[in-house]
Design a protein around this motif. Sequence first.
Motif, PDB file in Angstrom:
ATOM      1  N   VAL A  10      15.395   4.859 174.141  1.00 25.37           N
ATOM      2  CA  VAL A  10      15.182   3.678 173.924  1.00 25.37           C
ATOM      3  C   VAL A  10      16.232   2.575 174.507  1.00 25.37           C
ATOM      4  O   VAL A  10      17.158   2.629 173.785  1.00 25.37           O
ATOM      5  CB  VAL A  10      14.609   3.227 172.440  1.00 25.37           C
ATOM      6  N   THR A  12      16.005  -0.778 174.982  1.00 33.59           N
ATOM      7  CA  THR A  12      15.855  -2.034 174.437  1.00 33.59           C
ATOM      8  C   THR A  12      15.803  -2.139 173.154  1.00 33.59           C
ATOM      9  O   THR A  12      14.701  -1.432 172.639  1.00 33.59           O
ATOM     10  CB  THR A  12      14.815  -2.852 175.381  1.00 33.59           C
ATOM     11  N   PRO A  13      16.541  -2.778 172.113  1.00 30.24           N
ATOM     12  CA  PRO A  13      16.252  -2.809 170.761  1.00 30.24           C
ATOM     13  C   PRO A  13      14.888  -3.026 170.484  1.00 30.24           C
ATOM     14  O   PRO A  13      14.241  -4.101 171.147  1.00 30.24           O
ATOM     15  CB  PRO A  13      17.242  -3.791 170.289  1.00 30.24           C
ATOM     16  N   VAL A  14      14.232  -2.546 169.521  1.00 27.43           N
ATOM     17  CA  VAL A  14      13.114  -2.654 169.004  1.00 27.43           C
ATOM     18  C   VAL A  14      12.771  -2.480 167.482  1.00 27.43           C
ATOM     19  O   VAL A  14      13.596  -1.506 167.039  1.00 27.43           O
ATOM     20  CB  VAL A  14      11.685  -1.826 169.781  1.00 27.43           C
ATOM     21  N   LEU A  15      11.954  -3.004 166.952  1.00 26.67           N
ATOM     22  CA  LEU A  15      11.761  -2.760 165.412  1.00 26.67           C
ATOM     23  C   LEU A  15      11.329  -1.440 165.343  1.00 26.67           C
ATOM     24  O   LEU A  15      10.450  -0.597 165.884  1.00 26.67           O
ATOM     25  CB  LEU A  15      10.744  -3.420 164.726  1.00 26.67           C
ATOM     26  N   ARG A  18       7.561  -0.477 164.523  1.00 24.76           N
ATOM     27  CA  ARG A  18       6.899  -1.013 165.589  1.00 24.76           C
ATOM     28  C   ARG A  18       6.820   0.342 166.882  1.00 24.76           C
ATOM     29  O   ARG A  18       6.091   0.613 167.367  1.00 24.76           O
ATOM     30  CB  ARG A  18       7.228  -2.148 166.252  1.00 24.76           C
ATOM     31  N   PHE A  19       8.314   0.790 167.041  1.00 23.47           N
ATOM     32  CA  PHE A  19       8.455   1.955 167.778  1.00 23.47           C
ATOM     33  C   PHE A  19       7.488   2.917 167.393  1.00 23.47           C
ATOM     34  O   PHE A  19       6.757   3.951 168.237  1.00 23.47           O
ATOM     35  CB  PHE A  19       9.971   2.436 167.823  1.00 23.47           C
ATOM     36  N   ASP A  22       3.664   2.367 168.196  1.00 23.03           N
ATOM     37  CA  ASP A  22       3.390   2.543 169.554  1.00 23.03           C
ATOM     38  C   ASP A  22       3.551   3.654 169.995  1.00 23.03           C
ATOM     39  O   ASP A  22       2.631   4.158 170.970  1.00 23.03           O
ATOM     40  CB  ASP A  22       4.391   1.331 170.445  1.00 23.03           C
ATOM     41  N   THR A  23       4.627   4.549 169.582  1.00 18.49           N
ATOM     42  CA  THR A  23       4.724   5.997 170.281  1.00 18.49           C
ATOM     43  C   THR A  23       3.805   6.903 169.947  1.00 18.49           C
ATOM     44  O   THR A  23       3.125   7.665 170.561  1.00 18.49           O
ATOM     45  CB  THR A  23       6.292   6.243 169.630  1.00 18.49           C
ATOM     46  N   SER A  51      13.024  -1.986 158.531  1.00 18.32           N
ATOM     47  CA  SER A  51      13.078  -3.154 159.525  1.00 18.32           C
ATOM     48  C   SER A  51      14.195  -3.098 160.433  1.00 18.32           C
ATOM     49  O   SER A  51      14.335  -4.352 161.259  1.00 18.32           O
ATOM     50  CB  SER A  51      13.221  -4.538 158.684  1.00 18.32           C
ATOM     51  N   ARG A  53      16.185  -2.650 163.949  1.00 15.66           N
ATOM     52  CA  ARG A  53      16.223  -2.732 165.340  1.00 15.66           C
ATOM     53  C   ARG A  53      16.715  -1.480 165.952  1.00 15.66           C
ATOM     54  O   ARG A  53      17.938  -1.270 165.388  1.00 15.66           O
ATOM     55  CB  ARG A  53      16.496  -3.751 166.006  1.00 15.66           C
ATOM     56  N   PHE A  55      17.702   1.376 169.186  1.00 14.84           N
ATOM     57  CA  PHE A  55      17.666   1.755 170.331  1.00 14.84           C
ATOM     58  C   PHE A  55      18.698   2.907 170.381  1.00 14.84           C
ATOM     59  O   PHE A  55      19.549   3.460 169.799  1.00 14.84           O
ATOM     60  CB  PHE A  55      18.275   0.564 171.190  1.00 14.84           C
TER      61      PHE A  55
END
Length: 306
Positions: A10, A12-15, A18-19, A22-23, A51, A53, A55
């Motif tokens: 990853v 770009t940092p993502v919650l 959420r990762f 979506d994955t 919570s 973030r 990457f």
Amino acid sequence: MSYTTKKFTVETPVLAFRFLMDTFGITMSEAQKTIDRKRVYVNDELLTRKSARIFGEIAVVVFEGTSKGLIPVFETEDFAVYDKPSGVMIHPRKRSDGYTLNDEIKSRYGKDANAAHRIDKSTSGLVLIGKNKKAEIELKAIFAARKVHKRYFALVRGKISDEFLIDAKLKRDIATSQIRLKVHVDETGKPSQTRVIPVCYFEDKHATFIEAIPYTGRQHQIRAHLFHVKHPIVGDPIYGIDEVDAERFLDGSMTHEEQTRKTLSPRLLLHAQSLAFCYKGIDYAIESTFNAKSEFYNLLQEKVNE
């Protein structure tokens, strides 16, 4: 193997939740549970904050069912019924547990399919599966409302001549027991009832083949109740032998040969024979084709002591 590790990069940092959502196409609740169960690693370090973030190099431990060819004995659009072999757990408790019924369920019906109830690892017989979350919830509600009629077959020590009802409260983990998972008859426990119906007495082995009908669904209910009335199930490595040996069985230090010698059988002689219930206005009565009477007689190694 039931569990495998999937790796991702990853940039770009993502919650974190959420990762995962979506994955893997899961809900927020399922994503958070995945983190709580210590199945997510970020750059080789365990992720603990839902919570956060994230990457870099992400590793996620996931369950992937691997079938051994066990097929359901009955199914509809919403549910299926498996005839589970003895020695197979329904759900894995830890990553090292290996093959469970969940392997068959998930590999055939997908991640949203789950068992609607449980039977012990040592017990063989019918297990009802919801093919999707909605069906699972509805089926579990039928069990919770005690609207499922269940019948078991067992081979027990000694002679039982007449039908009778065991009405004895059951409680887990009482202070006088050295076994944490053992269930005991105790007046402070939960109301529990089991009807016992003798089917056939084997005089040469001093054992009775019985039908057991649990009117309540307590853990180990049939096993604990039959032990209480001094007719423990043949092959039971927890109820019917002393607690020191039972504890050795539970911690894995008892060999299979020793278990067979002490309990007179290589497996627990208890089988979930039938399930009867109403689902969406349709009555179902599903029977196992396993010949418990013949199989159990042959598995009993020698005559039970008087």
